[in-house]
Scaffold this active site. Structure first.
Site, PDB file in Angstrom:
ATOM      1  N   SER A 152       0.920  -1.233   0.008  1.00  0.00           N
ATOM      2  CA  SER A 152       0.109   0.066  -0.275  1.00  0.00           C
ATOM      3  C   SER A 152       0.953   1.192  -0.159  1.00  0.00           C
ATOM      4  O   SER A 152       2.075   1.271   0.399  1.00  0.00           O
ATOM      5  CB  SER A 152      -0.875   0.130   1.302  1.00  0.00           C
ATOM      6  OG  SER A 152      -1.626   1.204   1.684  1.00  0.00           O
ATOM      7  N   TYR A 165      -2.003  -0.388  10.669  1.00  0.00           N
ATOM      8  CA  TYR A 165      -2.222  -0.865   9.357  1.00  0.00           C
ATOM      9  C   TYR A 165      -0.990  -0.552   8.493  1.00  0.00           C
ATOM     10  O   TYR A 165      -0.145  -1.292   7.861  1.00  0.00           O
ATOM     11  CB  TYR A 165      -3.471  -0.118   8.568  1.00  0.00           C
ATOM     12  CG  TYR A 165      -3.682  -0.319   7.184  1.00  0.00           C
ATOM     13  CD1 TYR A 165      -3.926  -1.659   6.718  1.00  0.00           C
ATOM     14  CD2 TYR A 165      -3.498   0.505   6.152  1.00  0.00           C
ATOM     15  CE1 TYR A 165      -4.330  -1.965   5.488  1.00  0.00           C
ATOM     16  CE2 TYR A 165      -3.612   0.225   4.771  1.00  0.00           C
ATOM     17  CZ  TYR A 165      -3.876  -1.073   4.637  1.00  0.00           C
ATOM     18  OH  TYR A 165      -4.138  -1.316   2.931  1.00  0.00           O
TER      19      TYR A 165
HETATM   20  P1  NDP Z   1     -11.552  -6.056  -0.096  1.00  0.00           P
HETATM   21  O1  NDP Z   1     -11.883  -6.043   1.136  1.00  0.00           O
HETATM   22  O2  NDP Z   1     -12.283  -5.981  -1.322  1.00  0.00           O
HETATM   23  O3  NDP Z   1     -10.623  -7.539  -0.372  1.00  0.00           O
HETATM   24  C1  NDP Z   1     -10.057  -8.053   0.684  1.00  0.00           C
HETATM   25  C2  NDP Z   1     -10.212  -9.591   0.442  1.00  0.00           C
HETATM   26  O4  NDP Z   1      -9.540 -10.306   1.672  1.00  0.00           O
HETATM   27  C3  NDP Z   1     -11.362 -10.155   0.282  1.00  0.00           C
HETATM   28  O5  NDP Z   1     -11.564 -11.338  -0.695  1.00  0.00           O
HETATM   29  C4  NDP Z   1     -11.677 -11.011   1.544  1.00  0.00           C
HETATM   30  O6  NDP Z   1     -12.589 -12.058   1.292  1.00  0.00           O
HETATM   31  C5  NDP Z   1     -10.273 -11.236   1.823  1.00  0.00           C
HETATM   32  N1  NDP Z   1     -10.097 -11.627   3.319  1.00  0.00           N
HETATM   33  C6  NDP Z   1     -10.359 -11.124   4.614  1.00  0.00           C
HETATM   34  N2  NDP Z   1     -10.109 -11.895   5.487  1.00  0.00           N
HETATM   35  C7  NDP Z   1      -9.723 -13.053   5.005  1.00  0.00           C
HETATM   36  C8  NDP Z   1      -9.201 -14.270   5.756  1.00  0.00           C
HETATM   37  N3  NDP Z   1      -9.257 -14.390   7.130  1.00  0.00           N
HETATM   38  N4  NDP Z   1      -8.757 -15.392   4.951  1.00  0.00           N
HETATM   39  C9  NDP Z   1      -8.822 -15.256   3.711  1.00  0.00           C
HETATM   40  N5  NDP Z   1      -9.251 -14.298   2.803  1.00  0.00           N
HETATM   41  C10 NDP Z   1      -9.724 -13.115   3.795  1.00  0.00           C
HETATM   42  O7  NDP Z   1     -10.233  -5.202  -0.221  1.00  0.00           O
HETATM   43  P2  NDP Z   1      -9.189  -4.726  -1.288  1.00  0.00           P
HETATM   44  O8  NDP Z   1      -9.308  -5.522  -2.654  1.00  0.00           O
HETATM   45  O9  NDP Z   1      -9.113  -3.314  -1.359  1.00  0.00           O
HETATM   46  O10 NDP Z   1      -7.911  -5.172  -0.739  1.00  0.00           O
HETATM   47  C11 NDP Z   1      -6.771  -6.241  -1.230  1.00  0.00           C
HETATM   48  C12 NDP Z   1      -5.446  -5.735  -0.711  1.00  0.00           C
HETATM   49  O11 NDP Z   1      -5.184  -4.373  -1.221  1.00  0.00           O
HETATM   50  C13 NDP Z   1      -5.400  -5.691   0.906  1.00  0.00           C
HETATM   51  O12 NDP Z   1      -4.097  -6.083   1.223  1.00  0.00           O
HETATM   52  C14 NDP Z   1      -5.574  -4.170   1.139  1.00  0.00           C
HETATM   53  O13 NDP Z   1      -4.749  -3.935   2.236  1.00  0.00           O
HETATM   54  C15 NDP Z   1      -4.500  -3.744   0.075  1.00  0.00           C
HETATM   55  N6  NDP Z   1      -4.828  -2.185  -0.381  1.00  0.00           N
HETATM   56  C16 NDP Z   1      -6.056  -1.564  -0.889  1.00  0.00           C
HETATM   57  C17 NDP Z   1      -6.413  -0.470  -0.900  1.00  0.00           C
HETATM   58  C18 NDP Z   1      -8.019   0.163  -1.285  1.00  0.00           C
HETATM   59  O14 NDP Z   1      -7.813   1.351  -1.196  1.00  0.00           O
HETATM   60  N7  NDP Z   1      -8.698  -0.580  -1.423  1.00  0.00           N
HETATM   61  C19 NDP Z   1      -5.228   0.549  -1.034  1.00  0.00           C
HETATM   62  C20 NDP Z   1      -3.730   0.068  -0.716  1.00  0.00           C
HETATM   63  C21 NDP Z   1      -3.795  -1.412  -0.547  1.00  0.00           C
HETATM   64  P3  NDP Z   1     -13.451 -13.021   2.334  1.00  0.00           P
HETATM   65  O15 NDP Z   1     -14.218 -11.908   3.184  1.00  0.00           O
HETATM   66  O16 NDP Z   1     -14.563 -13.396   1.387  1.00  0.00           O
HETATM   67  O17 NDP Z   1     -12.672 -13.760   3.214  1.00  0.00           O
END
Ligand code: NDP
Length: 256
Positions: A152, A165
């Site tokens: 990030s 975070y």
């Molecule tokens: P989302 O919330 O859309 O996606 C997060 C994903 O993580 C989901 O598919 C969720 O699936 C999965 N997840 C959460 N907990 C678990 C668990 N215990 N086991 C397995 N899977 C899990 O967010 P983003 O797509 O935005 O995030 C993706 C990455 O990008 C993250 O690492 C985030 O920190 C990073 N990021 C995002 C930014 C943004 O502005 N959106 C900016 C910078 C970085 P499920 O709930 O089905 O398990």
């Protein structure tokens, strides 16, 4: 100089966080490049929808639901992928949560959840996948394998109000760079992709009273779409064998 993209036909990619946002878009994009994509997250119904779309577009995918923070799950997930596909060429660690808010009086359970998923699960999964990535780079036609960690902007500049975070994302960036140095000779590329604000479900889990502030900040921007970050990941893993993109910082144009 223009270096042509290498398509991913014949490769196997494991994408975490593939039930929504960046992971989901990345799974679709890698499948469109010809990779067999294993999609994982906890929500099976959402993974099955991604699977169905990939199949309908002529791609190949498998659904392996898992809570990768649970004891032993990361290793067992990689074992199951190998049993099903026989190889692993690409791991994209996209699963993550962003439970932000002032540190003073923060529920420390939120801190633990940030660390458990963004750091510990990523480390465990990477540890389990590494021998297979090394083997793919050594034995398979592409002659290279890829580990892409979604860090990030908060992994490059610490952000007040998001201390833990930021700490987790600094850990991801540091781990990626150290691992890159260790694995360069084996042709396993380790890359860190660092998005700015992306419109996903990430902010949904922030606690009341903090979430509104965060969402207002996102709403004031022309945010990235998950596909924009998926493009960056796809760019990284489709470079020719001799080209490693170590770090990619991708922000909305209007994000300061
Ligand atoms: P989302 O919330 O859309 O996606 C997060 C994903 O993580 C989901 O598919 C969720 O699936 C999965 N997840 C959460 N907990 C678990 C668990 N215990 N086991 C397995 N899977 C899990 O967010 P983003 O797509 O935005 O995030 C993706 C990455 O990008 C993250 O690492 C985030 O920190 C990073 N990021 C995002 C930014 C943004 O502005 N959106 C900016 C910078 C970085 P499920 O709930 O089905 O398990």
């Amino acid at each position: 100089m223009n270096t042509p993209a290498v398509r991913l036909a014949g490769t196997v990619a494991l994408v975490t966080g593939a039930s929504s946002g960046i992971g989901e878009a990345t799974a679709r994009s890698l499948a469109a490049q010809g990779a067999t994509v294993v999609v994982t997250a906890r929500r099976k119904d959402r993974l099955e929808a991604v699977y169905a779309d990939i199949r309908a577009s002529g791609g190949t995918a498998h659904v392996f639901p898992a809570d990768i923070t649970a004891d032993g799950e990361a290793g067992s997930l990689v074992d199951r992928v190998l049993m099903k596909t026989g190889r692993l060429d690409i791991l994209v660690n996209a699963a993550g949560i962003m439970l932000v808010g002032p540190a003073l009086d923060a529920p420390t359970g939120e801190w633990q959840r940030n660390v458990d998923l963004n750091v510990s699960a990523l480390l465990n999964l990477t540890h389990a996948a590494l021998p297979h990535l090394v083997a793919a780079a050594r034995d398979q036609g592409r002659g290279v394998a890829d580990l892409v960690n979604i860090s990030s902007v908060a992994g490059r500049q610490a952000i007040g109000g998001a201390a833990v975070y930021s700490a987790t994302k600094f850990a991801v960036t540091a781990f990626s760079e150290a691992l890159r140095q260790e694995l360069a000779a084996q042709h396993v590329r380790v890359s860190s992709v660092e998005p700015g604000a992306v419109a996903t479900e990430l902010t949904d889990h922030i606690r009341d009273g903090v979430r509104e502030h965060n969402e207002a900040w996102y709403a004031a921007l022309e945010t990235l779409r998950p596909e924009d970050v998926a493009d960056a990941v796809t760019y990284v893993v489709t470079r020719p064998r001799h080209v490693a993109v170590n770090e990619l910082l991708v922000r909305p144009t209007d994000q300061v």
